[in-house]
Design an enzyme around this catalytic site. Structure first.
Site, PDB file in Angstrom:
ATOM      1  N   LYS A 107     -61.371  96.685 127.850  1.00  0.00           N
ATOM      2  CA  LYS A 107     -60.458  97.560 128.578  1.00  0.00           C
ATOM      3  C   LYS A 107     -60.461  98.991 128.059  1.00  0.00           C
ATOM      4  O   LYS A 107     -59.919  99.889 128.698  1.00  0.00           O
ATOM      5  CB  LYS A 107     -59.041  96.987 128.547  1.00  0.00           C
ATOM      6  CG  LYS A 107     -58.937  95.705 129.349  1.00  0.00           C
ATOM      7  CD  LYS A 107     -57.503  95.272 129.549  1.00  0.00           C
ATOM      8  CE  LYS A 107     -57.400  94.057 130.458  1.00  0.00           C
ATOM      9  NZ  LYS A 107     -57.873  92.814 129.806  1.00  0.00           N
TER      10      LYS A 107
HETATM   11  C1  LIG Z   1     -57.972  91.724 130.484  1.00  0.00           C
HETATM   12  C2  LIG Z   1     -58.926  90.779 129.885  1.00  0.00           C
HETATM   13  C3  LIG Z   1     -59.629  89.861 130.673  1.00  0.00           C
HETATM   14  C4  LIG Z   1     -59.390  89.743 132.158  1.00  0.00           C
HETATM   15  O1  LIG Z   1     -59.834  90.872 132.876  1.00  0.00           O
HETATM   16  P1  LIG Z   1     -59.314  91.138 134.356  1.00  0.00           P
HETATM   17  O2  LIG Z   1     -59.929  92.418 134.764  1.00  0.00           O
HETATM   18  O3  LIG Z   1     -57.824  91.187 134.293  1.00  0.00           O
HETATM   19  O4  LIG Z   1     -59.773  89.975 135.187  1.00  0.00           O
HETATM   20  C5  LIG Z   1     -60.563  89.056 130.055  1.00  0.00           C
HETATM   21  N1  LIG Z   1     -60.775  89.102 128.719  1.00  0.00           N
HETATM   22  C6  LIG Z   1     -60.105  89.957 127.937  1.00  0.00           C
HETATM   23  C7  LIG Z   1     -60.372  89.953 126.470  1.00  0.00           C
HETATM   24  C8  LIG Z   1     -59.173  90.827 128.485  1.00  0.00           C
HETATM   25  O5  LIG Z   1     -58.512  91.664 127.699  1.00  0.00           O
END
Ligand SMILES: *Cc1c(COP(=O)(O)O)cnc(C)c1O
Length: 433
Positions: A107
């Site tokens: 993210k």
């Molecule tokens: C947020 C997150 C996800 C899921 O991603 P989305 O875009 O919400 O589907 C998967 N793995 C990790 C480590 C995350 O932080």
């Protein structure tokens, strides 16, 4: 590029407005009016392009004339100034490691891109912007880090008490300055609902300039396409495109992958790898969409019962389920399977995944078992140390702390506890400054 609200196609805005608003006033998610395709020469030549050149070509049609070329270059360069290696794990599977950014999770890319776009767009405004965000785990840390110290921007983060890992909690509660953390006595869905209520509260909007930094924001969602192009750049067997498995919760990341695919990126098939929160696997199997309450699991960043971005996924495919199912499969992996998979990869392949990556790997492995001859990539969305509570228990071995994490463990958590009631959030927003 013009964006429209998925609730009301006549509500149209620029990239700048969509970024500042986050969500349309009717609560709809913004979606680009067209999906630009990239020329064949771009794909033929991709091995010779720098990551920055790739990213700029991918994102430029979406930002259009809202960012001058020099700002776009600066923002992209700062967004992706770390590695995205494609690492071989088994003879038929590779891990695309997306955890080499400052908060050790994928993210970072979206948060860094959005914070810099927003910082540019609100330059010279007299009313400070408040970024309001609900997190099920990693969003909070990435957003906090991405926005930390950005002038004219205040960040308020809601997270479910006791449902994020200790490292995650420290990442979002220890920065201070313009970053405030609210510890909600409830689930992630409660947090998300409170944030949605705040955006729907016209009286509040008169007093504060609110925006969101969840994956629904176009400036967080769209740059996630980069991962898929970086994967293709490193994929050796260009005659046989990979199956790509994406650990999915709110479906922002995989939705970006499907955008990249629509832009022309060669991908054999997509897999949405879910944990016990199986709303989408059930929808693909039955055609019935039933949102559920989120269930806590070991891969807690995917504990989402009603994934916000799924409406965008449907929009890409003209809201036609059969078209979507040609390209996307979805599977649900249990916590027991997650634990077994972490052990299996660590013991047999000397690769230590985090719980989310393990879910992605197992869904891919199952699919490849049913489709012999194919090869694939799973996205490793977080560094295992972010979930050391779980991973160390499984392997019985201590994970070496990357230098980015070590100082964090000595810091003190600063958060305010609230109950999952919108009124409490509102009181806080109107009084904290
Ligand atoms: C947020 C997150 C996800 C899921 O991603 P989305 O875009 O919400 O589907 C998967 N793995 C990790 C480590 C995350 O932080």
């Amino acid at each position: 590029m013009i964006y429209y609200s998925l609730n009301n196609p006549s509500d149209k805005v620029s990239f700048k407005e969509a970024t500042i608003r986050g969500q349309a006033p009717d609560r709809g998610l913004y979606f680009p009016e067209s999906i630009p395709t990239l020329p064949g020469s771009f794909f033929d030549n991709i091995a010779n392009l720098s990551r920055e050149e790739i990213a700029i070509q991918v994102i430029r049609p979406f930002t259009g004339d809202t960012l001058p070329e020099n700002e776009l270059h600066r923002i992209v360069a700062e967004t992706i100034n770390f590695d995205f290696p494609l690492v071989p794990v088994t003879p038929t599977t590779w891990s695309l490691e997306l955890f080499h950014g400052p908060t050790l999770a994928f993210k970072d890319v979206g948060a860094r891109f959005m914070s810099r776009c927003l910082g540019y767009f609100v330059r010279g405004n007299n009313k400070p912007v408040t970024v309001l965000v609900a997190t099920s785990g990693d969003t909070g840390g990435a957003v906090a880090n991405g926005f930390y110290g950005v002038d004219g921007v205040e960040v308020v983060i809601l997270y479910p008490s006791g449902k994020v890992s200790s490292v995650q909690e420290l990442q979002l509660t220890t920065l201070g300055q313009n970053i405030k953390a609210l510890e909600v006595d409830g689930s992630f869905d409660d947090c998300q609902q409170m944030v949605k209520d705040a955006f729907a509260d016209a009286a509040l909007q008169q007093q504060l300039f609110l925006t969101s930094a969840n994956s629904i924001n176009v400036a967080r969602w769209l740059p996630q396409q980069f991962y898929y192009f970086f994967a293709w750049q490193q994929w050796a067997d260009k005659d046989h495109p990979p199956v790509i498995s994406v650990p999915s919760g709110n479906f922002g990341n995989i939705c970006a992958g499907l955008m990249a695919y629509s832009a022309g990126l060669p991908v054999s098939h997509f897999i949405a790898a879910c944990n016990a929160n199986d709303t989408i696997p059930l929808f693909l199997a039955t055609g019935q969409y039933r949102s559920k309450l989120a269930r806590p699991t070991l891969s807690n960043a995917m504990d989402v019962g009603n994934p916000s971005n799924f409406v965008r996924v449907m929009e890409i495919f003209g809201r036609q389920l059969p078209r979507l199912k040609d390209v996307l499969s979805a599977y649900s992996i249990s916590d027991d399977e997650t634990v077994t998979t972490i052990k299996d990869l660590n013991t047999n392949y000397h690769y230590l995944p985090d719980p989310h990556g393990a879910v992605g790997y197992l869904a891919l492995k199952n699919y490849l078992g049913w489709h012999p001859g194919e090869k694939g990539i799973f996205l490793e969305t977080a560094h295992p140390v972010k979930f050391y509570d779980t991973v160390e228990k499984v392997t019985g071995e201590k994970i070496v702390l990357p230098s980015a994490i070590a100082p964090l463990l000595k810091k003190e958590k600063q958060s305010k506890k609230i109950s999952p009631r919108y009124e409490e959030l509102k009181d806080f927003l109107l009084s904290y400054r």
